[in-house]
Design an enzyme around this catalytic site. Sequence first.
Site, PDB file in Angstrom:
ATOM      1  CB  CYS A  21      -0.986  -0.016   1.167  1.00  0.00           C
ATOM      2  SG  CYS A  21      -0.267   0.198   2.808  1.00  0.00           S
ATOM      3  CG  ASN A  24       4.532  -1.657   5.079  1.00  0.00           C
ATOM      4  OD1 ASN A  24       5.604  -1.969   5.566  1.00  0.00           O
ATOM      5  ND2 ASN A  24       3.582  -2.547   4.873  1.00  0.00           N
ATOM      6  CB  CYS A  26      -3.535   1.536   6.883  1.00  0.00           C
ATOM      7  SG  CYS A  26      -3.365   3.046   7.834  1.00  0.00           S
ATOM      8  NE  ARG A  27      -4.840   1.443   1.729  1.00  0.00           N
ATOM      9  CZ  ARG A  27      -4.828   2.213   0.659  1.00  0.00           C
ATOM     10  NH1 ARG A  27      -5.720   2.017  -0.298  1.00  0.00           N
ATOM     11  NH2 ARG A  27      -3.958   3.180   0.525  1.00  0.00           N
ATOM     12  CB  SER A  28       0.481  -3.362   2.787  1.00  0.00           C
ATOM     13  OG  SER A  28       1.220  -2.373   3.455  1.00  0.00           O
ATOM     14  CG  ASP A 141      -5.420   5.331   2.810  1.00  0.00           C
ATOM     15  OD1 ASP A 141      -5.397   4.780   3.939  1.00  0.00           O
ATOM     16  OD2 ASP A 141      -4.545   6.127   2.435  1.00  0.00           O
TER      17      ASP A 141
END
Length: 177
Positions: A21, A24, A26-28, A141
């Site tokens: 993401c 690095n 939150c999402r990933s 996001d």
Amino acid sequence: MPSAAPSSRPAATPFSVCFVCTGNICRSPMAESVFRALVRDAGLEGLVLVDSAGTDGWHEGDAADPRTVAVLASAGFDTTHVARQFQADWFARLDLVIALDRGHERALRRLARTPQDADKVRLLRSFDPSAEAVGDLDVPDPYYGDFVGFEECLKMVEAACEGLLDVVREAVEGRSA
């Protein structure tokens, strides 16, 4: 009777997946944690390597966002994480580079040095048939939103990681055949 010749085939190298993401945090890392748990539960630990990175280095060395940690912990996932930036030379050791949205996908394809490297880049939600059916392949996001956005993100990640596991399991079995 002669003995069988030793296998000239090298030991299978683990299948490597990296989730990417922007920062690095939150999402990933969420996808990394979820997928690592699925890999473990499927008995593929040691056969599949899972990590994550960001397209940018803004948060290198930081832990995951506290909201990511809270959502993961409440769902029973590991929360250990240190952010890092994706490097183009990593393509050589990776089998799949999983982008969390189309912007990450474009950034990763620009970093790819060869067509083979670019072919390794896929959108996470492309592994979720319900997302693919409606053409909504971005994981939004959650960083600038509230806690609910992080919970929604986790649901999307979990659904897509189930489909990704099927693809990776098949690839791993193909390597050992």
